[in-house]
Design an enzyme around this catalytic site. Sequence first.
Site, PDB file in Angstrom:
ATOM      1  N   GLU A  28      55.529 -49.806  -6.759  1.00  0.00           N
ATOM      2  CA  GLU A  28      54.976 -50.655  -7.814  1.00  0.00           C
ATOM      3  C   GLU A  28      55.390 -52.100  -7.556  1.00  0.00           C
ATOM      4  O   GLU A  28      56.462 -52.354  -6.981  1.00  0.00           O
ATOM      5  CB  GLU A  28      55.510 -50.183  -9.176  1.00  0.00           C
ATOM      6  CG  GLU A  28      55.040 -51.024 -10.346  1.00  0.00           C
ATOM      7  CD  GLU A  28      55.302 -50.387 -11.711  1.00  0.00           C
ATOM      8  OE1 GLU A  28      55.919 -49.296 -11.749  1.00  0.00           O
ATOM      9  OE2 GLU A  28      54.882 -50.971 -12.718  1.00  0.00           O
ATOM     10  N   ASN A  73      53.324 -49.572 -14.933  1.00  0.00           N
ATOM     11  CA  ASN A  73      53.030 -50.499 -16.018  1.00  0.00           C
ATOM     12  C   ASN A  73      52.417 -51.792 -15.498  1.00  0.00           C
ATOM     13  O   ASN A  73      51.614 -52.441 -16.176  1.00  0.00           O
ATOM     14  CB  ASN A  73      54.310 -50.814 -16.798  1.00  0.00           C
ATOM     15  CG  ASN A  73      54.885 -49.580 -17.480  1.00  0.00           C
ATOM     16  OD1 ASN A  73      54.215 -48.583 -17.678  1.00  0.00           O
ATOM     17  ND2 ASN A  73      56.161 -49.644 -17.846  1.00  0.00           N
ATOM     18  N   ASN A 173      47.305 -46.282 -16.254  1.00  0.00           N
ATOM     19  CA  ASN A 173      48.675 -45.774 -16.203  1.00  0.00           C
ATOM     20  C   ASN A 173      49.236 -45.636 -17.611  1.00  0.00           C
ATOM     21  O   ASN A 173      49.157 -46.586 -18.398  1.00  0.00           O
ATOM     22  CB  ASN A 173      49.568 -46.751 -15.420  1.00  0.00           C
ATOM     23  CG  ASN A 173      51.017 -46.328 -15.405  1.00  0.00           C
ATOM     24  OD1 ASN A 173      51.367 -45.337 -14.769  1.00  0.00           O
ATOM     25  ND2 ASN A 173      51.874 -47.052 -16.121  1.00  0.00           N
ATOM     26  N   GLU A 174      49.781 -44.480 -17.934  1.00  0.00           N
ATOM     27  CA  GLU A 174      50.506 -44.244 -19.201  1.00  0.00           C
ATOM     28  C   GLU A 174      49.833 -44.924 -20.386  1.00  0.00           C
ATOM     29  O   GLU A 174      50.481 -45.669 -21.152  1.00  0.00           O
ATOM     30  CB  GLU A 174      51.972 -44.697 -19.074  1.00  0.00           C
ATOM     31  CG  GLU A 174      52.742 -43.887 -18.056  1.00  0.00           C
ATOM     32  CD  GLU A 174      54.238 -44.154 -18.025  1.00  0.00           C
ATOM     33  OE1 GLU A 174      54.704 -45.120 -18.655  1.00  0.00           O
ATOM     34  OE2 GLU A 174      54.962 -43.375 -17.362  1.00  0.00           O
ATOM     35  N   TYR A 245      61.127 -38.559 -16.253  1.00  0.00           N
ATOM     36  CA  TYR A 245      62.377 -39.064 -15.664  1.00  0.00           C
ATOM     37  C   TYR A 245      63.536 -38.365 -16.359  1.00  0.00           C
ATOM     38  O   TYR A 245      63.564 -38.304 -17.590  1.00  0.00           O
ATOM     39  CB  TYR A 245      62.485 -40.581 -15.857  1.00  0.00           C
ATOM     40  CG  TYR A 245      61.436 -41.356 -15.081  1.00  0.00           C
ATOM     41  CD1 TYR A 245      61.607 -41.614 -13.724  1.00  0.00           C
ATOM     42  CD2 TYR A 245      60.282 -41.830 -15.707  1.00  0.00           C
ATOM     43  CE1 TYR A 245      60.658 -42.323 -13.008  1.00  0.00           C
ATOM     44  CE2 TYR A 245      59.328 -42.542 -14.990  1.00  0.00           C
ATOM     45  CZ  TYR A 245      59.518 -42.792 -13.636  1.00  0.00           C
ATOM     46  OH  TYR A 245      58.574 -43.487 -12.918  1.00  0.00           O
ATOM     47  N   GLU A 293      54.661 -39.499 -11.327  1.00  0.00           N
ATOM     48  CA  GLU A 293      55.943 -40.205 -11.484  1.00  0.00           C
ATOM     49  C   GLU A 293      56.985 -39.180 -11.880  1.00  0.00           C
ATOM     50  O   GLU A 293      56.872 -38.564 -12.945  1.00  0.00           O
ATOM     51  CB  GLU A 293      55.873 -41.299 -12.560  1.00  0.00           C
ATOM     52  CG  GLU A 293      55.136 -42.538 -12.110  1.00  0.00           C
ATOM     53  CD  GLU A 293      55.227 -43.683 -13.120  1.00  0.00           C
ATOM     54  OE1 GLU A 293      56.278 -43.847 -13.772  1.00  0.00           O
ATOM     55  OE2 GLU A 293      54.218 -44.394 -13.264  1.00  0.00           O
ATOM     56  N   GLN A 350      60.704 -44.270  -7.535  1.00  0.00           N
ATOM     57  CA  GLN A 350      59.729 -44.861  -6.638  1.00  0.00           C
ATOM     58  C   GLN A 350      60.261 -44.736  -5.212  1.00  0.00           C
ATOM     59  O   GLN A 350      61.120 -43.889  -4.972  1.00  0.00           O
ATOM     60  CB  GLN A 350      59.478 -46.284  -7.064  1.00  0.00           C
ATOM     61  CG  GLN A 350      58.891 -46.372  -8.495  1.00  0.00           C
ATOM     62  CD  GLN A 350      58.340 -47.739  -8.872  1.00  0.00           C
ATOM     63  OE1 GLN A 350      58.203 -48.631  -8.062  1.00  0.00           O
ATOM     64  NE2 GLN A 350      58.032 -47.926 -10.173  1.00  0.00           N
TER      65      GLN A 350
END
Length: 502
Positions: A28, A73, A173-174, A245, A293, A350
């Site tokens: 990212e 993000n 994304n999200e 996560y 992710e 990442q």
Amino acid sequence: MRKKAQLFLDKHYKIAQTDQRIYGSFLEHLGRAVYSGIYEPGHPQADPCGFRGDVMALIKELDVPLVRYPGGNFVSGYNWEDGVGPVEGRPECLELAWRSIETNEFGLNEFITWARKVGTTPMMAVNLGTRGIDAARNLIEYTNHPGGSYWSDLRKKHGYQEPHQIKTWCLGNEMDGPWQIGHKTAEEYGRLAVETAKAMRQVDPEIELVVCGSSHEKMPTFAEWERAVLSHTYDYVDYISLHEYLGNRDNNLANYLAETDRVNEYIKAVIATCDYVKARKRSKKTIYLSFDEWNVWYHSNAQDQKVKPWSKAPGLLEDIYNFEDALVVGLFLITLLKHADRVRIACLAQLVNVIAPIMTRPGGGAWKQTIYYPYYHASRYGRGTVLRPEIISPVYDTEEYQGVNFVEAIGVLSDEEREITLFAVNRSQDSLMELECSLNNMGDLELIEHIVLEHEDIKATNTEENPDKVKPHNQGKTLVNGHRAIVELPVLSWNVVRLRVK
Ligand code: AHR
């Protein structure tokens, strides 16, 4: 102390062939992932493009089949056009997701060039936060259309005659997260995603699309979000995303090691939701999962960083991983493999510096964090047919989790059926585990090697000065006799047992 567990595998009891993309990763525009991570012109090991050779070598060693880009993000505020064309004309922008200044010195074409050099496949996300259908269809015309149109000819003018042929795309994304720029309700997002998907497929009908699922399983809208979004997009997408996560926030190791049992339930719930929508639609199509992710993330704190002044490539989310984190990453990989029939893409988030297996110092070295090793082993030896494991293991309870197996394990048979690799974690903090394996219908076996990652200090970390403090050895104890193996799993250990069919 010594305890016993059993593992039963049979060549004919298959979960699925692995899709190699489950060993993907993520890059990212965040902190030092790109700038001084993979890209650092002037670094002694930089190539003529400014790509760090030391970092490329480590990524090649990992054999990363797919890299998701450019966010995260970040993508929800990104104008992709800012990152193409002559570098001197690219704008410096306020990047709102991570409160940084984005110079745009590195953009789409640099990423594609870098991806080809490290031998990986790009997975690209479009901005469905501040932008929508128009920017997405222009972007795919730029990347995938051969020529003879404004955007494809612009790519040629920028020096790229052949289309980039990016075949896997994330629709934002999200988008369920209130922190996301352009956060949407499931209805708003579902409508935008399906119309964007339709337009993108008109430009290139061969693409695969990932629609956003929940940002994690504890989101208040989890499952209902998936149902609503898929009810709009089912016929136009191929995958739904999952993100998760983990972290040992309470310094409770038993609980931390059990967290992947929750991940297992999360995957099962997403599969059930996909199949519910399938049933409602009387569809013959199956939606697959893109766990794009996943990692451990808790050592650094994103919120604290946000109040700092605007700066270029600040050090953000630079988690320094310890030995226990490597065990959790190993457990996560086993969990993904257990669902190889539905999880077709997964990205360790990442890749460099930002919650990453690889760390760098600007102008200095690159080194392997503890979590590098299970990822490396799985990527190297975990491709082939995943066999359905039956495990009989002693269990433990925590306040949050009941009946947690001390032993987690999985087996992968190589494509030529000449090798079988067992991945196993011993979660016990005080007992060596003797794992008795029955490996049926595979003929007689012999040991190639038994790799172990273990450490007397669970908080041990690797640094530039001491990069090998935590690293695997291959002195593991395994006895093979015909189709049986007795594998010793040391206290708190990640194990890779490689067996050859005689
Ligand atoms: O990987 C770090 C961030 O975590 C990503 O930008 C976002 O998608 C997730 O919340």
